[in-house]
Scaffold this motif. Structure first.
Motif, PDB file in Angstrom:
ATOM      1  N   CYS A 172       0.824  -1.206   0.000  1.00  4.33           N
ATOM      2  CA  CYS A 172       0.000   0.000   0.000  1.00  4.33           C
ATOM      3  C   CYS A 172       0.859   1.258   0.000  1.00  4.33           C
ATOM      4  N   GLY A 173       0.359   2.301  -0.622  1.00  2.00           N
ATOM      5  CA  GLY A 173       1.011   3.602  -0.564  1.00  2.00           C
ATOM      6  C   GLY A 173       0.445   4.425   0.567  1.00  2.00           C
ATOM      7  N   SER A 174       0.988   5.632   0.740  1.00  2.30           N
ATOM      8  CA  SER A 174       0.521   6.523   1.804  1.00  2.30           C
ATOM      9  C   SER A 174      -0.419   7.585   1.241  1.00  2.30           C
ATOM     10  N   GLY A 175      -1.578   7.668   1.856  1.00  6.09           N
ATOM     11  CA  GLY A 175      -2.560   8.673   1.451  1.00  6.09           C
ATOM     12  C   GLY A 175      -2.712   9.732   2.515  1.00  6.09           C
ATOM     13  N   MET A 176      -3.507  10.716   2.192  1.00  7.20           N
ATOM     14  CA  MET A 176      -3.928  11.679   3.200  1.00  7.20           C
ATOM     15  C   MET A 176      -5.412  11.962   2.945  1.00  7.20           C
ATOM     16  N   HIS A 177      -6.255  11.030   3.438  1.00  6.93           N
ATOM     17  CA  HIS A 177      -7.694  11.241   3.283  1.00  6.93           C
ATOM     18  C   HIS A 177      -8.041  12.604   3.870  1.00  6.93           C
ATOM     19  N   MET A 178      -8.894  13.327   3.168  1.00  9.50           N
ATOM     20  CA  MET A 178      -9.325  14.631   3.685  1.00  9.50           C
ATOM     21  C   MET A 178     -10.796  14.559   4.074  1.00  9.50           C
ATOM     22  N   ASN A 179     -11.055  14.671   5.372  1.00  7.55           N
ATOM     23  CA  ASN A 179     -12.430  14.703   5.873  1.00  7.55           C
ATOM     24  C   ASN A 179     -12.864  16.161   5.919  1.00  7.55           C
ATOM     25  N   MET A 180     -13.998  16.447   5.282  1.00  6.99           N
ATOM     26  CA  MET A 180     -14.412  17.856   5.162  1.00  6.99           C
ATOM     27  C   MET A 180     -15.867  18.038   5.560  1.00  6.99           C
ATOM     28  N   SER A 181     -16.140  19.168   6.205  1.00  6.03           N
ATOM     29  CA  SER A 181     -17.532  19.533   6.484  1.00  6.03           C
ATOM     30  C   SER A 181     -17.653  21.043   6.492  1.00  6.03           C
ATOM     31  N   LEU A 182     -18.883  21.506   6.338  1.00  5.46           N
ATOM     32  CA  LEU A 182     -19.152  22.946   6.429  1.00  5.46           C
ATOM     33  C   LEU A 182     -20.020  23.182   7.656  1.00  5.46           C
ATOM     34  N   SER A 183     -19.742  24.296   8.328  1.00  4.43           N
ATOM     35  CA  SER A 183     -20.637  24.636   9.435  1.00  4.43           C
ATOM     36  C   SER A 183     -21.135  26.063   9.263  1.00  4.43           C
ATOM     37  N   LYS A 184     -22.285  26.310   9.854  1.00  2.00           N
ATOM     38  CA  LYS A 184     -22.908  27.630   9.823  1.00  2.00           C
ATOM     39  C   LYS A 184     -23.274  27.935  11.260  1.00  2.00           C
ATOM     40  N   ASP A 185     -22.845  29.079  11.756  1.00  2.00           N
ATOM     41  CA  ASP A 185     -23.107  29.448  13.161  1.00  2.00           C
ATOM     42  C   ASP A 185     -22.734  28.315  14.120  1.00  2.00           C
ATOM     43  N   GLY A 186     -21.602  27.682  13.855  1.00  2.00           N
ATOM     44  CA  GLY A 186     -21.113  26.631  14.738  1.00  2.00           C
ATOM     45  C   GLY A 186     -21.817  25.294  14.610  1.00  2.00           C
ATOM     46  N   LYS A 187     -22.741  25.179  13.669  1.00  2.00           N
ATOM     47  CA  LYS A 187     -23.479  23.927  13.524  1.00  2.00           C
ATOM     48  C   LYS A 187     -23.109  23.260  12.196  1.00  2.00           C
ATOM     49  N   ASN A 188     -22.806  21.961  12.263  1.00  2.00           N
ATOM     50  CA  ASN A 188     -22.466  21.202  11.057  1.00  2.00           C
ATOM     51  C   ASN A 188     -23.685  21.148  10.137  1.00  2.00           C
ATOM     52  N   ILE A 189     -23.547  21.722   8.934  1.00  2.00           N
ATOM     53  CA  ILE A 189     -24.729  21.766   8.058  1.00  2.00           C
ATOM     54  C   ILE A 189     -24.785  20.594   7.081  1.00  2.00           C
ATOM     55  N   PHE A 190     -23.875  19.630   7.213  1.00  2.00           N
ATOM     56  CA  PHE A 190     -23.948  18.444   6.356  1.00  2.00           C
ATOM     57  C   PHE A 190     -24.929  17.410   6.916  1.00  2.00           C
ATOM     58  N   ALA A 191     -25.343  17.593   8.166  1.00  2.00           N
ATOM     59  CA  ALA A 191     -26.253  16.618   8.790  1.00  2.00           C
ATOM     60  C   ALA A 191     -27.705  17.041   8.626  1.00  2.00           C
ATOM     61  N   ASP A 192     -28.561  16.070   8.353  1.00  2.00           N
ATOM     62  CA  ASP A 192     -30.006  16.317   8.311  1.00  2.00           C
ATOM     63  C   ASP A 192     -30.738  15.022   8.670  1.00  2.00           C
ATOM     64  N   ASP A 193     -31.341  15.031   9.838  1.00  2.00           N
ATOM     65  CA  ASP A 193     -32.028  13.838  10.349  1.00  2.00           C
ATOM     66  C   ASP A 193     -33.160  13.351   9.447  1.00  2.00           C
ATOM     67  N   ASN A 194     -33.726  14.272   8.667  1.00  2.00           N
ATOM     68  CA  ASN A 194     -34.887  13.896   7.859  1.00  2.00           C
ATOM     69  C   ASN A 194     -34.525  13.154   6.575  1.00  2.00           C
ATOM     70  N   ASP A 195     -33.239  13.126   6.272  1.00  2.00           N
ATOM     71  CA  ASP A 195     -32.815  12.488   5.027  1.00  2.00           C
ATOM     72  C   ASP A 195     -32.539  11.006   5.266  1.00  2.00           C
ATOM     73  N   LYS A 196     -32.748  10.222   4.198  1.00  2.00           N
ATOM     74  CA  LYS A 196     -32.540   8.770   4.263  1.00  2.00           C
ATOM     75  C   LYS A 196     -31.135   8.423   4.779  1.00  2.00           C
ATOM     76  N   LEU A 197     -30.128   9.140   4.262  1.00  2.00           N
ATOM     77  CA  LEU A 197     -28.753   8.867   4.706  1.00  2.00           C
ATOM     78  C   LEU A 197     -28.305   9.827   5.811  1.00  2.00           C
ATOM     79  N   GLY A 198     -29.217  10.682   6.242  1.00  2.00           N
ATOM     80  CA  GLY A 198     -28.868  11.635   7.303  1.00  2.00           C
ATOM     81  C   GLY A 198     -28.010  12.789   6.811  1.00  2.00           C
ATOM     82  N   LEU A 199     -28.074  13.047   5.483  1.00  2.00           N
ATOM     83  CA  LEU A 199     -27.253  14.121   4.905  1.00  2.00           C
ATOM     84  C   LEU A 199     -28.137  15.253   4.391  1.00  2.00           C
ATOM     85  N   SER A 200     -27.594  16.465   4.447  1.00  2.00           N
ATOM     86  CA  SER A 200     -28.354  17.636   3.992  1.00  2.00           C
ATOM     87  C   SER A 200     -28.208  17.816   2.488  1.00  2.00           C
TER      88      SER A 200
END
Ligand code: ADP
Ligand code: MG
Ligand code: MG
Ligand code: MG
Ligand code: MG
Length: 442
Positions: free
Chosen positions: A238-266
């Motif tokens: 295997c080689g060496s990677g650098m996976h990049m985990n990314m999210s956006l927040s608005k007013d301190g709240k992660n806006i990628f989450a949404d409980d109403n969605d099938k996968l829980g994503l906005s």
């Protein structure tokens, strides 16, 4: 900011700092620095320290070579591995031109510009990187080799894991420098390791990646080992990677989450992923910048090849880890640790924002093993591949107005031309592989 000028002056005294390293990063992601003694600290904090930009590769022309370093006070930190009396501190700097405007060739500026655009839309970007590296033996002259007698694998421990002590020392040093280390472990290949630190605001994380690499290399050396972030130092593992985990927040709240969605994503999360996928081929020369980077992106070694996403499967380019709430994030799996972190984050953010602005539709996820799909099946589902090599990646980048805008003309032009030169020089080499496969039979 966290610190004022007075704070820095006080800390330099209290910490018994003798030398201050003023650091910045060139367009290829290499950390540079100039050392001053503490007698010059006021001058430095007043943005009066100058250097010759034309001596830094890809930076500036002779005619516009005077550059000024503007220290970011909040990046003040001392080096725990240097003497504790007469300490060494560092400040990460922005690069400015003599007329007092930011230098377009400064990668930190490119990221700041992208973050400003996000901020204007109300967003803040968080990034959590997963940096992998190898710890190899050094030779009798102290020079790096690719040798190791180690046979350990994923999550193994000592005495199988020869890097255990070095890794422990790295983690402790990083913690002394303010890192919050979430996990560290042996990786899949012999002598391969991963250390994960907690995600944070993008600019701070990009600075941290540069510091992280410096710490890992420095501590490895203290242990008589050499650390390398080369994406694929060895054929067949295997080689060496650098996976990049990314999210956006608005007013301190992660806006990628949404409980109403099938996968829980906005909806924003879906648009963001669509933007990344739309621009991925144009960005690959930034996320995977070396000739060697493409030797990691081959089947059979956990690295992605196809432009697809999934919330179930670990193999595609974009994975949505199962965490929700504050941990909701998009994981991009192609970047490797040789990417310039400022530029990589800038282009990923710009691509994601483009997806949001244009409300780009997202193709269905690929939840089965993509490597088992036939060519026809992939074609029917419009699954594209990442560029196969640096040349293809640079050509995709060179044709991209999106990339020109994201990086700015200055970096765009210098980067593409330097990378094409790198490719051309490489392809003219006669390699060991050619000798061992052709010499005896032709
Ligand atoms: P993997 O399961 O892919 O091995 P790791 O646990 O090694 O993942 O790394 C996950 C990374 O994601 C860590 O750096 C972590 O801090 C980061 N992370 C967690 N939540 C977020 C978030 N909301 N935004 C960005 N990064 C995050
Ligand atoms: Mg990990
Ligand atoms: Mg500290
Ligand atoms: Mg890993
Ligand atoms: Mg990962």
């Amino acid at each position: 900011g966290k610190y004022t000028k007075a704070d820095i002056l006080r800390m330099v005294k209290e910490d018994d700092v003798e030398f201050i390293r003023l650091q910045f990063t060139d367009i290829f992601g290499d950390l540079k620095n100039v050392a001053i003694t503490s007698s010059q600290i006021e001058k430095a904090l007043d943005n009066k320290i100058m250097f010759d930009g034309s001596s830094i590769e890809g930076f500036a022309r002779i005619e516009e070579s005077d550059m000024y370093l503007y220290p970011d006070y909040d990046t003040y930190e001392t080096f725990p591995w240097r003497p504790q009396q007469g300490k060494v501190a560092r400040l990460i700097c922005d690069v400015y031109k003599p007329d007092g405007t930011p230098f377009e060739g400064d990668p930190r500026y490119v990221l700041k510009k992208a973050l400003k655009e996000a901020a204007d839309m109300g967003y803040m970007m968080n990034v959590g990187p997963e940096c992998e590296f190898f710890l190899f033996q050094t030779d009798e002259n102290g020079l790096p080799t690719t040798n190791t007698y180690e046979r350990a694998s994923y999550f193994d421990l000592g005495p199988l894991d020869f890097g255990e002590n070095a890794r422990r020392d790295m983690v402790l040093t990083l913690e002394q420098m303010g890192f919050e280390i979430e996990a560290s472990h042996h990786e899949v290949a012999p002598a391969q390791h991963e250390i994960d630190f907690k995600y944070g605001e993008a600019l701070k994380t990009a600075d941290s990646i540069e510091t992280f690499k410096l710490v890992v290399k420095t501590i490895a050396k203290k242990h008589g080992l050499c650390a390398t972030f080369m994406p694929k130092p060895k054929y067949g593992v295997c080689g060496s990677g650098m996976h990049m985990n990314m999210s956006l927040s608005k007013d301190g709240k992660n806006i990628f989450a949404d409980d109403n969605d099938k996968l829980g994503l906005s909806q924003e999360a879906y648009y963001f992923i669509a933007g990344i996928m739309e621009h991925m081929r144009e960005m690959t020369a930034i996320t995977n910048p070396l000739v060697n980077s493409y030797k990691r992106l081959v089947p059979g070694y956990e690295a992605p090849i196809y432009i697809a996403w999934s919330a179930k499967n670990r193999s595609p380019l974009v994975r949505i880890p199962s965490a929700r709430g504050a941990g909701t994030r998009v994981e991009l799996r192609c970047p490797d640790p040789t990417a310039n972190p400022y530029l990589a984050m800038a282009v990923c953010l710009k691509a994601g924002l483009d997806g949001i602005k244009r409300q780009l539709p997202l193709v269905p996820s690929v939840d089965s093993n993509i490597f088992e799909l036939t060519r026809e099946e992939k074609k029917a589902r419009h699954i594209e591949s990442l560029p196969a090599n640096l040349r293809e990646a640079v050509l995709c980048m060179r044709d991209s107005d999106f990339m020109k805008e994201a990086l700015g003309e200055h970096i765009f032009t210098r980067y593409t031309s330097a990378k094409l030169d790198e490719w051309n020089e490489y392809t003219r080499q006669v390699t060991d592989w050619e000798i061992s496969n052709y010499l005896y039979k032709v």
